[in-house]
Scaffold this motif. Structure first.
Motif, PDB file in Angstrom:
ATOM      1  N   GLN A  57      71.981  23.800  22.105  1.00 30.11           N
ATOM      2  CA  GLN A  57      71.262  24.811  22.030  1.00 30.11           C
ATOM      3  C   GLN A  57      71.101  25.816  23.199  1.00 30.11           C
ATOM      4  N   TYR A  58      70.991  25.213  24.383  1.00 30.97           N
ATOM      5  CA  TYR A  58      70.945  25.777  25.538  1.00 30.97           C
ATOM      6  C   TYR A  58      72.325  26.616  25.808  1.00 30.97           C
ATOM      7  N   GLU A  59      73.603  25.854  25.439  1.00 30.09           N
ATOM      8  CA  GLU A  59      74.874  26.553  25.464  1.00 30.09           C
ATOM      9  C   GLU A  59      74.965  27.624  24.385  1.00 30.09           C
ATOM     10  N   GLU A  60      74.681  27.500  23.265  1.00 31.01           N
ATOM     11  CA  GLU A  60      74.850  28.124  22.222  1.00 31.01           C
ATOM     12  C   GLU A  60      73.908  29.458  22.206  1.00 31.01           C
ATOM     13  N   TYR A  61      72.508  29.226  22.409  1.00 32.99           N
ATOM     14  CA  TYR A  61      71.567  30.109  22.328  1.00 32.99           C
ATOM     15  C   TYR A  61      71.023  30.613  23.834  1.00 32.99           C
ATOM     16  N   GLY A  62      71.135  29.973  24.813  1.00 36.43           N
ATOM     17  CA  GLY A  62      70.502  30.157  26.170  1.00 36.43           C
ATOM     18  C   GLY A  62      69.224  29.634  26.253  1.00 36.43           C
ATOM     19  N   ILE A  63      68.833  28.735  25.262  1.00 34.76           N
ATOM     20  CA  ILE A  63      67.322  28.770  25.084  1.00 34.76           C
ATOM     21  C   ILE A  63      67.066  27.446  24.259  1.00 34.76           C
ATOM     22  N   GLY A  64      66.049  26.402  24.593  1.00 34.07           N
ATOM     23  CA  GLY A  64      65.703  25.208  24.005  1.00 34.07           C
ATOM     24  C   GLY A  64      64.654  24.693  24.387  1.00 34.07           C
ATOM     25  N   ARG A  65      64.195  23.627  23.905  1.00 32.78           N
ATOM     26  CA  ARG A  65      62.917  22.861  24.513  1.00 32.78           C
ATOM     27  C   ARG A  65      63.178  22.277  25.516  1.00 32.78           C
ATOM     28  N   TRP A  66      62.075  22.270  26.440  1.00 34.54           N
ATOM     29  CA  TRP A  66      62.296  21.652  27.770  1.00 34.54           C
ATOM     30  C   TRP A  66      61.560  20.494  28.149  1.00 34.54           C
ATOM     31  N   ALA A  67      61.875  19.417  28.906  1.00 36.00           N
ATOM     32  CA  ALA A  67      61.115  18.374  29.496  1.00 36.00           C
ATOM     33  C   ALA A  67      59.806  18.691  29.820  1.00 36.00           C
ATOM     34  N   VAL A  68      58.658  18.146  29.497  1.00 32.94           N
ATOM     35  CA  VAL A  68      57.510  18.217  30.121  1.00 32.94           C
ATOM     36  C   VAL A  68      57.280  17.198  31.169  1.00 32.94           C
ATOM     37  N   ILE A  69      57.019  17.498  32.650  1.00 36.66           N
ATOM     38  CA  ILE A  69      56.873  16.473  33.416  1.00 36.66           C
ATOM     39  C   ILE A  69      55.650  16.529  34.284  1.00 36.66           C
ATOM     40  N   GLU A  70      54.953  15.516  34.399  1.00 34.37           N
ATOM     41  CA  GLU A  70      53.593  15.652  35.150  1.00 34.37           C
ATOM     42  C   GLU A  70      53.957  15.986  36.648  1.00 34.37           C
ATOM     43  N   GLY A  74      55.898  12.733  38.356  1.00 34.93           N
ATOM     44  CA  GLY A  74      57.303  12.958  37.990  1.00 34.93           C
ATOM     45  C   GLY A  74      57.198  12.233  36.803  1.00 34.93           C
ATOM     46  N   THR A  75      56.339  12.134  35.899  1.00 38.09           N
ATOM     47  CA  THR A  75      56.382  11.136  34.700  1.00 38.09           C
ATOM     48  C   THR A  75      56.678  12.113  33.529  1.00 38.09           C
ATOM     49  N   PHE A  76      57.832  11.791  32.706  1.00 35.99           N
ATOM     50  CA  PHE A  76      58.321  12.293  31.414  1.00 35.99           C
ATOM     51  C   PHE A  76      56.918  12.307  30.535  1.00 35.99           C
ATOM     52  N   MET A  77      56.524  13.463  30.038  1.00 35.10           N
ATOM     53  CA  MET A  77      55.379  13.640  29.136  1.00 35.10           C
ATOM     54  C   MET A  77      55.815  13.847  27.611  1.00 35.10           C
ATOM     55  N   GLY A  78      57.075  14.461  27.348  1.00 30.67           N
ATOM     56  CA  GLY A  78      57.421  15.151  26.254  1.00 30.67           C
ATOM     57  C   GLY A  78      58.133  16.142  26.324  1.00 30.67           C
ATOM     58  N   TRP A  79      58.138  17.140  25.166  1.00 25.83           N
ATOM     59  CA  TRP A  79      58.819  18.428  25.436  1.00 25.83           C
ATOM     60  C   TRP A  79      57.717  19.598  24.983  1.00 25.83           C
ATOM     61  N   SER A  80      58.304  20.867  25.416  1.00 23.28           N
ATOM     62  CA  SER A  80      57.462  21.811  24.957  1.00 23.28           C
ATOM     63  C   SER A  80      58.550  23.351  25.228  1.00 23.28           C
ATOM     64  N   GLY A  81      58.397  24.293  24.637  1.00 16.37           N
ATOM     65  CA  GLY A  81      59.145  25.546  24.919  1.00 16.37           C
ATOM     66  C   GLY A  81      59.442  26.151  23.877  1.00 16.37           C
ATOM     67  N   ILE A  82      60.435  27.189  23.986  1.00 14.08           N
ATOM     68  CA  ILE A  82      61.200  28.023  22.949  1.00 14.08           C
ATOM     69  C   ILE A  82      62.413  27.428  22.105  1.00 14.08           C
ATOM     70  N   LYS A  83      62.438  27.529  21.005  1.00 15.33           N
ATOM     71  CA  LYS A  83      63.617  27.321  20.291  1.00 15.33           C
ATOM     72  C   LYS A  83      63.996  28.402  19.373  1.00 15.33           C
ATOM     73  N   PHE A  84      65.326  28.611  19.282  1.00 14.36           N
ATOM     74  CA  PHE A  84      65.754  29.671  18.174  1.00 14.36           C
ATOM     75  C   PHE A  84      66.137  28.751  17.098  1.00 14.36           C
ATOM     76  N   ASN A  85      65.581  28.951  16.038  1.00 13.40           N
ATOM     77  CA  ASN A  85      65.675  28.087  14.588  1.00 13.40           C
ATOM     78  C   ASN A  85      66.783  28.881  13.589  1.00 13.40           C
ATOM     79  N   THR A  86      67.776  28.071  13.380  1.00 11.51           N
ATOM     80  CA  THR A  86      68.841  28.640  12.478  1.00 11.51           C
ATOM     81  C   THR A  86      68.857  27.539  11.361  1.00 11.51           C
ATOM     82  N   ASP A  87      68.350  26.620  11.363  1.00 11.86           N
ATOM     83  CA  ASP A  87      68.861  25.342  10.757  1.00 11.86           C
ATOM     84  C   ASP A  87      68.393  25.380   9.145  1.00 11.86           C
ATOM     85  N   TYR A  88      67.243  26.409   8.814  1.00  8.11           N
ATOM     86  CA  TYR A  88      66.698  26.348   7.287  1.00  8.11           C
ATOM     87  C   TYR A  88      65.743  27.419   7.315  1.00  8.11           C
ATOM     88  N   ASN A  89      65.400  27.839   6.210  1.00  3.60           N
ATOM     89  CA  ASN A  89      64.455  28.847   5.960  1.00  3.60           C
ATOM     90  C   ASN A  89      63.197  28.217   5.892  1.00  3.60           C
TER      91      ASN A  89
END
Length: 176
Positions: A57-70, A74-89
């Motif tokens: 998605q980063y390559e195709e749309y220039g955006i995608g979910r990001w890693a959330v780091i404390e 430096g702990t990985f906590m999950g993800w957050s961010g913007i996504k361009f949705n094209t998979d379904y209505n």
């Protein structure tokens, strides 16, 4: 593609293949998936596929979910961010940008979803110049509902998402 956003307590950066362990911890937890159709993953290979899809998605749309780091640990906590949705209505929309987040359970209830979500909305409006963002939650997910409202989204309506057989809430925020 590289992303690096800092908030008071978080670093938001691109997802990496090295996030595999954290992604597996996140998405294999049935409690995390309670409001996502109850379909936790079973293998690390499934986590790798998810990460690779976001990298695409980063390559195709220039955006995608990001890693959330404390920031402090430096702990990985999950993800957050913007996504361009094209998979379904989704509620009548076939292509749209949404804001979302998913955190490992031990990080729930501490304002991290709101903090990362506000940074994502700021990025969407001030860097990407998007006119609007959408979001969804399952109707029973009161924590996520509250976080979306704190981020600034407005609740629009409820709808049934046939593809995954979920009752969802629909939210929107406009760039002013």
């Amino acid at each position: 593609m590289k992303f690096h956003i800092e908030t008071e307590r978080l670093i938001l950066r691109e997802l990496r293949l090295t996030d595999l362990e954290g992604m597996f911890e996140l998405d294999s937890d049935p409690e995390v998936h309670r409001f996502l159709g109850n379909k936790p993953i079973k293998t690390k290979e499934e986590s790798q596929i998810i990460i690779e899809k976001v990298l695409g998605q980063y390559e195709e749309y220039g955006i995608g979910r990001w890693a959330v780091i404390e920031k402090n640990t430096g702990t990985f906590m999950g993800w957050s961010g913007i996504k361009f949705n094209t998979d379904y209505n989704m509620n009548g929309f076939e292509q749209y940008y949404d804001v979302g987040y998913r955190l490992i359970k031990r990080f729930w209830g501490k304002g991290y979803a709101t903090e990362s979500g506000k940074a994502a909305v700021d990025y969407a409006f001030n860097i990407l110049n998007l006119p609007e963002l959408f979001a969804t939650t399952e109707i029973g997910n009161q924590g996520s509902h509250n976080a979306l409202l704190k981020i600034g989204l407005k609740y629009i309506d409820d709808f049934y998402f046939e593809e995954q057989q979920l009752n969802l809430r629909w939210y929107k925020i406009e760039n002013k």
